[in-house]
Design a protein around this motif. Structure first.
Motif, PDB file in Angstrom:
ATOM      1  N   VAL A 243      -3.561   6.420  -3.985  1.00 46.62           N
ATOM      2  CA  VAL A 243      -3.472   5.066  -3.435  1.00 46.62           C
ATOM      3  C   VAL A 243      -4.887   4.603  -3.115  1.00 46.62           C
ATOM      4  O   VAL A 243      -5.565   5.203  -2.270  1.00 46.62           O
TER       5      VAL A 243
ATOM      6  N   VAL B 186       4.648   4.256  -2.235  1.00 46.38           N
ATOM      7  CA  VAL B 186       4.792   5.690  -2.518  1.00 46.38           C
ATOM      8  C   VAL B 186       5.851   6.307  -1.613  1.00 46.38           C
ATOM      9  O   VAL B 186       6.579   7.220  -2.021  1.00 46.38           O
ATOM     10  N   ARG B 187       5.971   5.780  -0.402  1.00 47.63           N
ATOM     11  CA  ARG B 187       7.000   6.315   0.499  1.00 47.63           C
ATOM     12  C   ARG B 187       8.393   5.974  -0.009  1.00 47.63           C
ATOM     13  O   ARG B 187       9.303   6.803   0.012  1.00 47.63           O
TER      14      ARG B 187
ATOM     15  N   ARG C 260       0.809  -1.218   0.000  1.00 46.89           N
ATOM     16  CA  ARG C 260       0.000   0.000   0.000  1.00 46.89           C
ATOM     17  C   ARG C 260       0.844   1.270   0.000  1.00 46.89           C
ATOM     18  O   ARG C 260       1.618   1.505  -0.916  1.00 46.89           O
ATOM     19  N   GLU C 261       0.714   2.101   1.057  1.00 51.97           N
ATOM     20  CA  GLU C 261       1.393   3.398   1.082  1.00 51.97           C
ATOM     21  C   GLU C 261       2.916   3.265   1.115  1.00 51.97           C
ATOM     22  O   GLU C 261       3.635   4.215   0.781  1.00 51.97           O
ATOM     23  N   THR C 262       3.434   2.096   1.497  1.00 47.47           N
ATOM     24  CA  THR C 262       4.884   1.898   1.542  1.00 47.47           C
ATOM     25  C   THR C 262       5.513   2.147   0.182  1.00 47.47           C
ATOM     26  O   THR C 262       6.624   2.683   0.081  1.00 47.47           O
TER      27      THR C 262
END
Length: 497
Positions: free
Chosen positions: A128, A95-96, A91-93
């Protein structure tokens, strides 16, 4: 602003279900006005359809994303999207770690990709969106199939098993079955387009019916495919030994267009290891299935998946796997060295087998299976077979002036190019003259060539000029949410990457 059409490229990792999803992603994008990118140059959009099964899946993804970073800097309007199982998990990992990614979407919402791309372009910020349950069955979405003559048809998604080495059920969800009428409608539509071979697809394909309340739904579906006029070859992948019942064997044996080919994942021949894997069958049950299949179809080609070095595997356990391989005499086996899948129970188990031991066992297994594969293929020498001509199966075809294709049991056959024109999708009758462990040769002249509707479809597709879509113009985002459109080894327990 420029009037260039936006180009796309889809990069697929993982199982056949991901290949199926990627064809839907390509169809959605072309429906929205994108065109497939030519080789070379930077596409305007790159979509990664990821796999989370192997331990190094994230390294592969972030390596690919890193290579695209300079292109993204050069080409301001370029977009990058990440979907599939790894996107569902991380998931958000993503984009990080890779802030230049524009869209992250999961396994349950591939139909949203065009709208998410538009939103990312307008808002200039990463989008996301991960849903926890399936919104639209993938096969109901637009598609761009890579083959004119063969097609995947998903009959279910998700998996109800809890194999300790597999993360797929957590990412794909519980099994959800399509209605038989919907499946058959898609099959009939594909045949109408020229397709003559379909592969029924599911994470656990022969559990089909558990969601419908009919334990014989899968065998009934196979028999129903036998009634579809013009459909010459039916295959399916991947089944699970637990759910493989006698009615399925009977349907395979009695339905002429269901091929005598079976991919049956073993994973281990040791009852102790199978118990630790939470595989709900034992060696005796597995070999019993193989025996029944061979009784009903003596010519059946059976392949498998095997994991070497599962936590706690002893030398005795491994020898039990070797015993099953000798007894089952698989045509071929997809063999894997166990690697930790983050998020799976097996990754936390004690007694992880040392890498050197795993490697040594793996090499012994490969040597045994190569020997058996070669012996089994030698039995094909002298046989006359109908080969469905394939596209891109023979890497040396141009140099050898041969063509390649698949026998009914899915063995790869290279054969001398006939004097008359032959197209992918046509059927050529040949006599097998030589066998290698992984392919057969037919070095004499073709015994017959049958031009097919599938060949006609391939010819039409390759001859027709590319249709010009309405287009997505650079700098002018016009993509809307698409309207619903009526319609390896994949198994959730398969460690294929």
């Amino acid at each position: 602003m420029g009037e260039s059409l936006r180009t796309y490229k889809v990069v697929t990792h993982g199982c056949q279900m991901n290949v199926h999803d990627s064809e839907r992603l390509a169809g959605l994008l072309e429906d929205a006005g994108y065109v497939k990118a030519d080789q070379g140059g930077d596409p305007d959009l790159v979509v990664f359809n990821t796999c989370a099964v192997r331990e190094n899946a994230d390294n592969k993804l972030y390596g690919n994303l890193g290579q695209l970073a300079p292109a993204k800097t050069r080409q301001r309007d370029m977009q990058i999207a990440v979907g599939g199982c790894l996107a569902q998990k991380d998931r958000e990992t993503i984009v990080r770690k890779a802030p230049w990614v524009d869209v992250v979407f999961g396994t349950h919402n591939i139909g949203h990709l065009p709208a998410l791309l538009e939103r990312a372009r307008v808002e200039r910020t990463a989008q996301v969106e991960i849903l926890e349950s399936l919104e639209t069955f993938p096969s109901t979405l637009p598609t761009r199939r890579e083959s004119a003559y063969a097609a995947w048809v998903a009959i279910s998604v998700g998996c109800n098993n809890t194999c300790t080495f597999c993360i797929v059920p957590a990412l794909r969800g519980k099994e959800e079955d399509r209605r038989p009428g919907d499946v058959l409608a898609e099959v009939e539509a594909l045949v109408g387009e020229g397709v003559i071979e379909v592969t029924l697809l599911g994470q656990n394909v022969n559990a089909y019916g558990s969601d419908l309340g009919d334990r014989e739904a899968f065998s009934k579906l196979l028999r129903a495919c036998g009634q579809v006029e013009g459909l010459e070859r039916v295959r399916f992948t991947s089944p699970h030994p637990r759910d493989f019942t006698d009615d399925v064997i009977a349907a395979m044996a009695q339905t002429p267009n269901v091929m005598h080919q079976l991919h049956m994942p073993l994973q281990s021949g040791s009852d102790t290891v199978l118990r630790a894997m939470k595989r709900s069958y034992r060696q005796e049950r597995f070999l019993g299935i193989i025996e029944k299949v061979r009784e009903a179809m003596p010519d059946a080609a059976i392949s498998t998946d095997i994991i070497v070095g599962f936590p706690g595997e002893t030398e005795e356990d491994f020898e039990q796997t070797m015993h099953v391989v000798r007894e089952a005499r698989f045509t071929n086996a997809f063999t894997f060295q166990y690697s930790k899948r983050p998020g799976t129970p097996a990754a936390e188990m004690a007694d992880q087998v040392p890498k050197a031991v795993v490697q040594q066992r793996y090499e012994r297994l490969i040597a045994l299976q190569e020997e058996i594969s070669w012996e089994e293929n030698k039995k094909q020498v002298g046989r006359t077979l109908e080969i469905l001509v394939a596209e891109g199966e023979g890497k040396k075809d141009d140099k050898t002036d041969r063509l390649s294709g698949r026998a009914p049991d899915n063995r790869l056959v290279h054969f001398t190019r006939p004097t008359e024109p032959v197209r992918p999708g046509d059927v050529v009758t040949v006599e097998i003259t030589y066998a290698a462990p992984h392919h057969l040769l037919a070095e004499g002249p073709a015994l017959g060539v049958r031009r097919t509707r599938a060949g006609d479809a391939w010819e039409k597709r390759t001859a027709a000029p590319a249709a010009k879509p309405a287009g997505v113009m650079l700098g002018l985002p016009t993509i809307g949410a698409p309207a619903p459109v009526a319609a390896e080894p994949v198994g959730g327990c398969c460690p294929t990457d």
